[in-house]
Design a protein around this motif. Structure first.
Motif, PDB file in Angstrom:
ATOM      1  N   MET A  27       0.836  -1.211   0.000  1.00  0.00           N
ATOM      2  CA  MET A  27       0.000   0.000   0.000  1.00  0.00           C
ATOM      3  C   MET A  27       0.863   1.250   0.000  1.00  0.00           C
ATOM      4  N   LEU A  28       1.922   1.254   0.785  1.00  0.00           N
ATOM      5  CA  LEU A  28       2.825   2.395   0.798  1.00  0.00           C
ATOM      6  C   LEU A  28       3.411   2.610  -0.599  1.00  0.00           C
ATOM      7  N   ALA A  29       3.855   1.530  -1.244  1.00  0.00           N
ATOM      8  CA  ALA A  29       4.441   1.638  -2.581  1.00  0.00           C
ATOM      9  C   ALA A  29       3.406   2.024  -3.630  1.00  0.00           C
ATOM     10  N   GLN A  30       2.157   1.640  -3.430  1.00  0.00           N
ATOM     11  CA  GLN A  30       1.115   2.003  -4.387  1.00  0.00           C
ATOM     12  C   GLN A  30       0.877   3.511  -4.386  1.00  0.00           C
ATOM     13  N   PHE A  31       0.973   4.122  -3.227  1.00  0.00           N
ATOM     14  CA  PHE A  31       0.640   5.534  -3.105  1.00  0.00           C
ATOM     15  C   PHE A  31       1.842   6.466  -3.024  1.00  0.00           C
ATOM     16  N   SER A  32       3.056   5.919  -2.834  1.00  0.00           N
ATOM     17  CA  SER A  32       4.203   6.804  -2.660  1.00  0.00           C
ATOM     18  C   SER A  32       5.520   6.098  -2.958  1.00  0.00           C
ATOM     19  N   VAL A 130      13.079  10.196   6.711  1.00  0.00           N
ATOM     20  CA  VAL A 130      12.541   9.604   5.489  1.00  0.00           C
ATOM     21  C   VAL A 130      11.802  10.682   4.707  1.00  0.00           C
ATOM     22  N   PHE A 131      11.997  10.674   3.406  1.00  0.00           N
ATOM     23  CA  PHE A 131      11.199  11.494   2.497  1.00  0.00           C
ATOM     24  C   PHE A 131      10.139  10.588   1.906  1.00  0.00           C
ATOM     25  N   ILE A 132       8.927  11.098   1.804  1.00  0.00           N
ATOM     26  CA  ILE A 132       7.836  10.368   1.159  1.00  0.00           C
ATOM     27  C   ILE A 132       7.312  11.245   0.032  1.00  0.00           C
ATOM     28  N   PHE A 133       7.349  10.694  -1.171  1.00  0.00           N
ATOM     29  CA  PHE A 133       6.904  11.401  -2.365  1.00  0.00           C
ATOM     30  C   PHE A 133       5.610  10.754  -2.851  1.00  0.00           C
ATOM     31  N   THR A 145       6.506   7.384 -11.894  1.00  0.00           N
ATOM     32  CA  THR A 145       5.991   6.077 -12.270  1.00  0.00           C
ATOM     33  C   THR A 145       7.057   5.017 -12.457  1.00  0.00           C
ATOM     34  N   THR A 146       8.343   5.387 -12.558  1.00  0.00           N
ATOM     35  CA  THR A 146       9.365   4.399 -12.843  1.00  0.00           C
ATOM     36  C   THR A 146      10.465   4.435 -11.799  1.00  0.00           C
ATOM     37  N   ALA A 147      11.221   3.362 -11.747  1.00  0.00           N
ATOM     38  CA  ALA A 147      12.358   3.300 -10.827  1.00  0.00           C
ATOM     39  C   ALA A 147      13.486   4.171 -11.351  1.00  0.00           C
ATOM     40  N   PRO A 148      14.367   4.659 -10.468  1.00  0.00           N
ATOM     41  CA  PRO A 148      15.432   5.568 -10.898  1.00  0.00           C
ATOM     42  C   PRO A 148      16.345   4.972 -11.962  1.00  0.00           C
ATOM     43  N   HIS A 149      16.584   3.675 -11.936  1.00  0.00           N
ATOM     44  CA  HIS A 149      17.532   3.091 -12.882  1.00  0.00           C
ATOM     45  C   HIS A 149      17.011   3.064 -14.311  1.00  0.00           C
ATOM     46  N   VAL A 150      15.721   3.330 -14.527  1.00  0.00           N
ATOM     47  CA  VAL A 150      15.201   3.347 -15.889  1.00  0.00           C
ATOM     48  C   VAL A 150      14.815   4.747 -16.348  1.00  0.00           C
ATOM     49  N   LEU A 151      15.170   5.756 -15.589  1.00  0.00           N
ATOM     50  CA  LEU A 151      14.892   7.122 -15.987  1.00  0.00           C
ATOM     51  C   LEU A 151      15.796   7.537 -17.131  1.00  0.00           C
ATOM     52  N   SER A 152      15.278   8.368 -18.006  1.00  0.00           N
ATOM     53  CA  SER A 152      16.094   8.864 -19.092  1.00  0.00           C
ATOM     54  C   SER A 152      17.144   9.833 -18.556  1.00  0.00           C
ATOM     55  N   ASP A 153      18.190  10.102 -19.345  1.00  0.00           N
ATOM     56  CA  ASP A 153      19.223  11.050 -18.943  1.00  0.00           C
ATOM     57  C   ASP A 153      18.630  12.424 -18.694  1.00  0.00           C
ATOM     58  N   ALA A 154      17.640  12.812 -19.489  1.00  0.00           N
ATOM     59  CA  ALA A 154      17.024  14.131 -19.310  1.00  0.00           C
ATOM     60  C   ALA A 154      16.337  14.217 -17.952  1.00  0.00           C
TER      61      ALA A 154
END
Length: 158
Positions: A27-32, A130-133, A145-154
């Motif tokens: 639930m935490l991961a679903q919302f933040s 802890v930061f919660i986004f 929506t995506t994990a940091p390792h799949v973010l584009s360079d931009a």
């Protein structure tokens, strides 16, 4: 919301409250997205996780307090700075919420909870938190929506 309290004023942990079976990670991961951070009073540096650094618009995961809060809503920066300064002088638990405003117009809500400790000697001690986004859009904003390792360079160089 900007709150600070003496560390011993917080509600004590109840037996089993840290037991992983009592947590609802899905639930935490679903919302933040949440990520831990630390601060070292002897160096004045904060150490952030990959998400936190990226969303704060930082090129590195270590930074000073002013670099950390520069992307926060301008109306709230002084309150947040004051809260961190108070926590650095008295062992405290604290929390705040704000909005990160990126140069590209991205607006990301942020909740922060933390505590300071080890202030017995001058220039010693630390903070942890802890930061919660939250994963929702603000008007005219993008969504996490995506994990940091799949973010584009931009996206990484916001």
């Amino acid at each position: 919301m900007f709150k600070i309290a003496r560390a011993n004023a917080a509600a004590p942990l109840t037996p089993g409250s840290l037991d992983d079976a009592n947590q609802n990670h899905e639930m935490l991961a679903q919302f933040s997205v949440s990520e831990a951070w630390t601060g070292d009073f002897s160096s004045g540096m904060f150490r952030l996780g990959e998400w936190s650094a990226m969303l704060h618009g930082l090129a590195a995961q270590e930074c000073g307090l002013l670099s950390l809060i520069r992307c926060y809503d301008a109306k709230e920066r002084s309150h947040i700075l004051e809260l961190f300064e108070q926590a650095a002088t008295l062992c405290s638990s604290f929390c705040f919420s704000t909005t990160i405003i990126m140069p590209n117009g991205f607006r990301q809500p942020l909740f922060c909870m933390g505590e300071s400790n080890g202030l017995e000697q001058k220039y010693s001690g630390s903070m942890v938190g802890v930061f919660i986004f939250p994963r929702f859009k603000l008007e005219g904003a993008s969504q996490i929506t995506t994990a940091p390792h799949v973010l584009s360079d931009a996206q990484r160089t916001l």
